[in-house]
Scaffold this motif. Sequence first.
Motif, PDB file in Angstrom:
ATOM      1  N   GLN A  65       0.831  -1.198   0.000  1.00  0.00           N
ATOM      2  CA  GLN A  65       0.000   0.000   0.000  1.00  0.00           C
ATOM      3  C   GLN A  65       0.873   1.258   0.000  1.00  0.00           C
ATOM      4  O   GLN A  65       1.991   1.249   0.524  1.00  0.00           O
ATOM      5  N   ILE A  67       0.680   4.843   1.588  1.00  0.00           N
ATOM      6  CA  ILE A  67      -0.023   5.557   2.648  1.00  0.00           C
ATOM      7  C   ILE A  67       0.460   6.998   2.677  1.00  0.00           C
ATOM      8  O   ILE A  67       1.674   7.260   2.689  1.00  0.00           O
ATOM      9  N   ILE A 112       2.053  -3.663   6.770  1.00  0.00           N
ATOM     10  CA  ILE A 112       0.931  -2.725   6.801  1.00  0.00           C
ATOM     11  C   ILE A 112       0.261  -2.667   8.170  1.00  0.00           C
ATOM     12  O   ILE A 112       0.053  -1.581   8.739  1.00  0.00           O
ATOM     13  N   GLU A 116       0.145   0.763  10.488  1.00  0.00           N
ATOM     14  CA  GLU A 116      -1.100   1.471  10.805  1.00  0.00           C
ATOM     15  C   GLU A 116      -1.365   1.505  12.305  1.00  0.00           C
ATOM     16  O   GLU A 116      -1.812   2.519  12.845  1.00  0.00           O
ATOM     17  N   TYR A 126      -3.328   9.789   8.767  1.00  0.00           N
ATOM     18  CA  TYR A 126      -2.894   9.167   7.517  1.00  0.00           C
ATOM     19  C   TYR A 126      -4.113   8.670   6.762  1.00  0.00           C
ATOM     20  O   TYR A 126      -5.218   8.591   7.308  1.00  0.00           O
ATOM     21  N   LYS A 127      -3.906   8.378   5.488  1.00  0.00           N
ATOM     22  CA  LYS A 127      -4.936   7.682   4.727  1.00  0.00           C
ATOM     23  C   LYS A 127      -4.255   6.779   3.712  1.00  0.00           C
ATOM     24  O   LYS A 127      -3.127   7.036   3.268  1.00  0.00           O
ATOM     25  N   VAL A 128      -4.946   5.730   3.352  1.00  0.00           N
ATOM     26  CA  VAL A 128      -4.440   4.820   2.339  1.00  0.00           C
ATOM     27  C   VAL A 128      -4.728   5.440   0.970  1.00  0.00           C
ATOM     28  O   VAL A 128      -5.884   5.586   0.587  1.00  0.00           O
ATOM     29  N   GLU A 131      -4.566   1.341  -2.372  1.00  0.00           N
ATOM     30  CA  GLU A 131      -4.925   0.184  -1.553  1.00  0.00           C
ATOM     31  C   GLU A 131      -4.113  -1.057  -1.897  1.00  0.00           C
ATOM     32  O   GLU A 131      -3.754  -1.840  -1.026  1.00  0.00           O
TER      33      GLU A 131
END
Length: 459
Positions: A65, A67, A112, A116, A126-128, A131
């Motif tokens: 991913q 991020i 991952i 997280e 944060y955001k993915v 994906e």
Amino acid sequence: MLGMKECIANRYEALKSPAKDNVCHDRNGGIQGIQVTMFARLKTVSIIVLLSSQCLSKKDFSGDQVITIYPTTEKQVAFIRGLPEADYWNPKYADEISTEQKADVRFPRQAIDQVEKSLDAEEISYKVMIEDVQLAMNNQLKGRMARAGRELVHDYNVYHTVEEIEQWMADISAEYSDLVTYEQIGVSTEGRNMHMMKISTNRNNPAILIDCTFHAREWISPAFCQCFTRNLLEGYGTDPLFTKQLDSLTYYIIPLINPDGYKYSWDENRLWRKTRSKYEGDACFGTDPNRNCDANYGGEGSSNVSCANTYRGPFVESEPEVKAFADFTRSHLGEIMTYVSIHSYSQLVVLPRSYTSVPTPTIDVLMKYAKQAVDEIYRVHGTVYTYGQGSSSLYFVSGGSKDFAYDIGIPWTCTLELRDTGEYGFLLPEDQIEPVCVETTAALRTLSDAALELWLNKS
């Protein structure tokens, strides 16, 4: 690593079916919003053959991913710099992470959950963004997949291999032989000929130098070099501005500065950045060619660790690709008025110098034409670019090509970081090639005018 059958099956299914929704949606649907519209017309056997070649030995990024992390304190910055197994996309290395900008970082699938949990525990936002990196890679080539089994015709709206780009250069030079001279400027580490196209109507004209693919994984870069060349040649005699500019300017265009690395990014590791050199005592392959130029070589923003993405190499111009570029540039001083190096991503016009925060003596001239280019880009599709001196608008870089060109006397130089700002990063889909081409061509038309003005006003 996936087995051959599983690898082919997974990629085949990725082409057949729309991807799952992204964790963080935006108004365009995010990285997973691409829809398959041409699959029914594909030839199954051709797809399997193509996917088989991809699965033989290529590094698999399934489950990885990207991020996007938003640090707000120095403590959070320090924590992010220490995250395990991080592949920094933007900025390019840990030391440049700061509270002033977001950080796009790729993590392998096995890291991952822990990453997280750690970010949550430290209360770091944060955001993915992506994906599944492998799925995004598959999606990036859907247009190319639609061509599988068909007669090869150069399509400017798909990404092309080294071999296809080389053939295109030879073909378009023959087609426009009255305008284009096809020249070899050097030989890469792995023995590939490095070619440049000289597009000119008058040998005495001032010049603009444009290069692409310093960094192998930035595929939109050579795609732009190809479509801009097409636009320039097709526009001569039909488009008044292109005609005027080509009557008054010589264009030197180098689509593949780093052919070995670009080849490796297709065959082995899609996210490969560097060259493919290997020196005695180095643990890893590859040098970052944009840290290998003679511009404060070895300074801040470069690494002496061979495994680092910003490894500067054992000595200045150690890379034959960089030496060929530098020798060509030095040999045309006084003629080249503008130099533009095409990169991705960030939507920036990056001005010299990136190795110091001290403004250049000609900062006002640099900023003037950068603003014009940014305004032209916005006028086409409303795409927002920013501009400024590299050390403040992006991060510190030593050994960069734009600073080398500026330092030896080219009046106006820049690094042009194309789309986007992180939604796709280095994996920009093929359906964005044409809009990128159109808006960036508008910028290059402005920078061509800059070259002419600088020539006319030089003392």
